[in-house]
Scaffold this motif. Structure first.
Motif, PDB file in Angstrom:
ATOM      1  N   THR A  55      11.578  12.749   1.570  1.00 24.87           N
ATOM      2  CA  THR A  55      10.673  11.734   1.048  1.00 24.87           C
ATOM      3  C   THR A  55       9.775  11.231   2.160  1.00 24.87           C
ATOM      4  O   THR A  55      10.164  11.229   3.325  1.00 24.87           O
ATOM      5  N   PHE A  56       8.593  10.845   1.766  1.00 18.39           N
ATOM      6  CA  PHE A  56       7.653  10.341   2.749  1.00 18.39           C
ATOM      7  C   PHE A  56       6.806   9.269   2.101  1.00 18.39           C
ATOM      8  O   PHE A  56       6.985   8.961   0.913  1.00 18.39           O
ATOM      9  N   VAL A  57       5.925   8.688   2.866  1.00 19.47           N
ATOM     10  CA  VAL A  57       5.124   7.569   2.366  1.00 19.47           C
ATOM     11  C   VAL A  57       3.679   7.992   2.200  1.00 19.47           C
ATOM     12  O   VAL A  57       3.086   8.592   3.097  1.00 19.47           O
ATOM     13  N   LEU A  58       3.133   7.687   1.042  1.00 15.59           N
ATOM     14  CA  LEU A  58       1.712   7.870   0.785  1.00 15.59           C
ATOM     15  C   LEU A  58       1.060   6.495   0.909  1.00 15.59           C
ATOM     16  O   LEU A  58       1.416   5.567   0.188  1.00 15.59           O
ATOM     17  N   CYS A  59       0.135   6.373   1.843  1.00 14.56           N
ATOM     18  CA  CYS A  59      -0.498   5.082   2.114  1.00 14.56           C
ATOM     19  C   CYS A  59      -1.867   5.022   1.436  1.00 14.56           C
ATOM     20  O   CYS A  59      -2.696   5.908   1.631  1.00 14.56           O
ATOM     21  N   SER A  60      -2.077   3.968   0.659  1.00 14.86           N
ATOM     22  CA  SER A  60      -3.342   3.840  -0.074  1.00 14.86           C
ATOM     23  C   SER A  60      -4.312   2.874   0.599  1.00 14.86           C
ATOM     24  O   SER A  60      -5.362   2.560   0.038  1.00 14.86           O
ATOM     25  N   ALA A  61      -3.985   2.390   1.777  1.00 10.80           N
ATOM     26  CA  ALA A  61      -4.888   1.464   2.465  1.00 10.80           C
ATOM     27  C   ALA A  61      -6.117   2.224   2.960  1.00 10.80           C
ATOM     28  O   ALA A  61      -5.989   3.304   3.536  1.00 10.80           O
ATOM     29  N   PRO A  62      -7.306   1.665   2.735  1.00 15.31           N
ATOM     30  CA  PRO A  62      -8.519   2.358   3.173  1.00 15.31           C
ATOM     31  C   PRO A  62      -8.599   2.466   4.689  1.00 15.31           C
ATOM     32  O   PRO A  62      -8.221   1.542   5.406  1.00 15.31           O
ATOM     33  N   GLY A  63      -9.074   3.601   5.153  1.00 14.90           N
ATOM     34  CA  GLY A  63      -9.292   3.785   6.583  1.00 14.90           C
ATOM     35  C   GLY A  63      -8.075   4.213   7.366  1.00 14.90           C
ATOM     36  O   GLY A  63      -8.147   4.362   8.585  1.00 14.90           O
ATOM     37  N   LEU A  64      -6.962   4.419   6.686  1.00 14.69           N
ATOM     38  CA  LEU A  64      -5.744   4.848   7.380  1.00 14.69           C
ATOM     39  C   LEU A  64      -5.356   6.241   6.915  1.00 14.69           C
ATOM     40  O   LEU A  64      -5.750   6.673   5.832  1.00 14.69           O
ATOM     41  N   PRO A  65      -4.575   6.936   7.733  1.00  7.61           N
ATOM     42  CA  PRO A  65      -4.109   8.254   7.293  1.00  7.61           C
ATOM     43  C   PRO A  65      -3.300   8.130   6.006  1.00  7.61           C
ATOM     44  O   PRO A  65      -2.548   7.166   5.837  1.00  7.61           O
TER      45      PRO A  65
ATOM     46  N   HIS B 107       0.807  -1.223   0.000  1.00  7.90           N
ATOM     47  CA  HIS B 107       0.000   0.000   0.000  1.00  7.90           C
ATOM     48  C   HIS B 107       0.841   1.274   0.000  1.00  7.90           C
ATOM     49  O   HIS B 107       0.297   2.366  -0.120  1.00  7.90           O
ATOM     50  N   ALA B 108       2.115   1.133   0.172  1.00  2.98           N
ATOM     51  CA  ALA B 108       2.968   2.319   0.316  1.00  2.98           C
ATOM     52  C   ALA B 108       3.518   2.793  -1.022  1.00  2.98           C
ATOM     53  O   ALA B 108       3.892   1.999  -1.879  1.00  2.98           O
ATOM     54  N   LYS B 109       3.539   4.102  -1.147  1.00  2.00           N
ATOM     55  CA  LYS B 109       4.177   4.692  -2.309  1.00  2.00           C
ATOM     56  C   LYS B 109       5.095   5.784  -1.794  1.00  2.00           C
ATOM     57  O   LYS B 109       4.663   6.644  -1.013  1.00  2.00           O
ATOM     58  N   ARG B 110       6.315   5.755  -2.195  1.00  2.00           N
ATOM     59  CA  ARG B 110       7.254   6.786  -1.740  1.00  2.00           C
ATOM     60  C   ARG B 110       7.085   8.026  -2.587  1.00  2.00           C
ATOM     61  O   ARG B 110       7.004   7.959  -3.802  1.00  2.00           O
ATOM     62  N   VAL B 111       7.033   9.144  -1.917  1.00  2.00           N
ATOM     63  CA  VAL B 111       6.819  10.408  -2.596  1.00  2.00           C
ATOM     64  C   VAL B 111       7.928  11.354  -2.174  1.00  2.00           C
ATOM     65  O   VAL B 111       8.295  11.412  -0.998  1.00  2.00           O
ATOM     66  N   ALA B 112       8.454  12.077  -3.137  1.00  2.00           N
ATOM     67  CA  ALA B 112       9.496  13.050  -2.828  1.00  2.00           C
ATOM     68  C   ALA B 112       8.897  14.448  -2.864  1.00  2.00           C
ATOM     69  O   ALA B 112       8.138  14.788  -3.770  1.00  2.00           O
ATOM     70  N   SER B 113       9.219  15.246  -1.866  1.00  2.00           N
ATOM     71  CA  SER B 113       8.737  16.620  -1.856  1.00  2.00           C
ATOM     72  C   SER B 113       9.728  17.507  -2.600  1.00  2.00           C
ATOM     73  O   SER B 113      10.846  17.099  -2.895  1.00  2.00           O
ATOM     74  N   ARG B 114       9.302  18.707  -2.875  1.00  2.00           N
ATOM     75  CA  ARG B 114      10.200  19.632  -3.575  1.00  2.00           C
ATOM     76  C   ARG B 114      11.432  19.962  -2.752  1.00  2.00           C
ATOM     77  O   ARG B 114      12.464  20.307  -3.278  1.00  2.00           O
ATOM     78  N   ARG B 115      11.263  19.879  -1.466  1.00  2.00           N
ATOM     79  CA  ARG B 115      12.399  20.194  -0.598  1.00  2.00           C
ATOM     80  C   ARG B 115      13.397  19.054  -0.502  1.00  2.00           C
ATOM     81  O   ARG B 115      14.399  19.163   0.183  1.00  2.00           O
TER      82      ARG B 115
END
Ligand code: SF4
Length: 54
Positions: free
Chosen positions: A23-33, A12-20
Motif C-alpha cells: 500500500t502507498f499514499v496518493l497525494c492530491s495536494a497541488p504542486g506535490l508529487p 490530501h492522502a488516499k491510501r492505495v493498494a497495489s496488486r502486489r
C-alpha cells in the motif's frame, strides 16, 4: 504498510493498494508529487483530516 508519517493524518492522502499487496499514499495536494516517498516527516501542505465519528 510502512509508516506513512504525516500522510496518515492528512486530508490530501488516499491510501492505495497495489496488486502486489503493498500500500502507498496518493497525494492530491497541488504542486506535490502524487506519490510521496514515505514516511513524510515534514510537509507544508499537510492538513489534518477530520476524525470520523463512530
Ligand atoms: S499534503 Fe503532504 S502530508 Fe498530505 S498527503 Fe500530501 S505529502 Fe502527505
Amino acid at each position: 504498510m510502512i509508516d506513512p508519517g504525516l500522510c496518515a493524518s492528512c486530508v490530501h492522502a488516499k491510501r492505495v493498494a497495489s496488486r502486489r499487496g503493498s500500500t502507498f499514499v496518493l497525494c492530491s495536494a497541488p504542486g506535490l508529487p502524487k506519490y510521496p516517498q514515505l514516511p513524510v516527516r515534514t510537509c507544508a501542505s499537510h492538513e489534518p483530516a477530520k476524525k470520523k465519528k463512530d
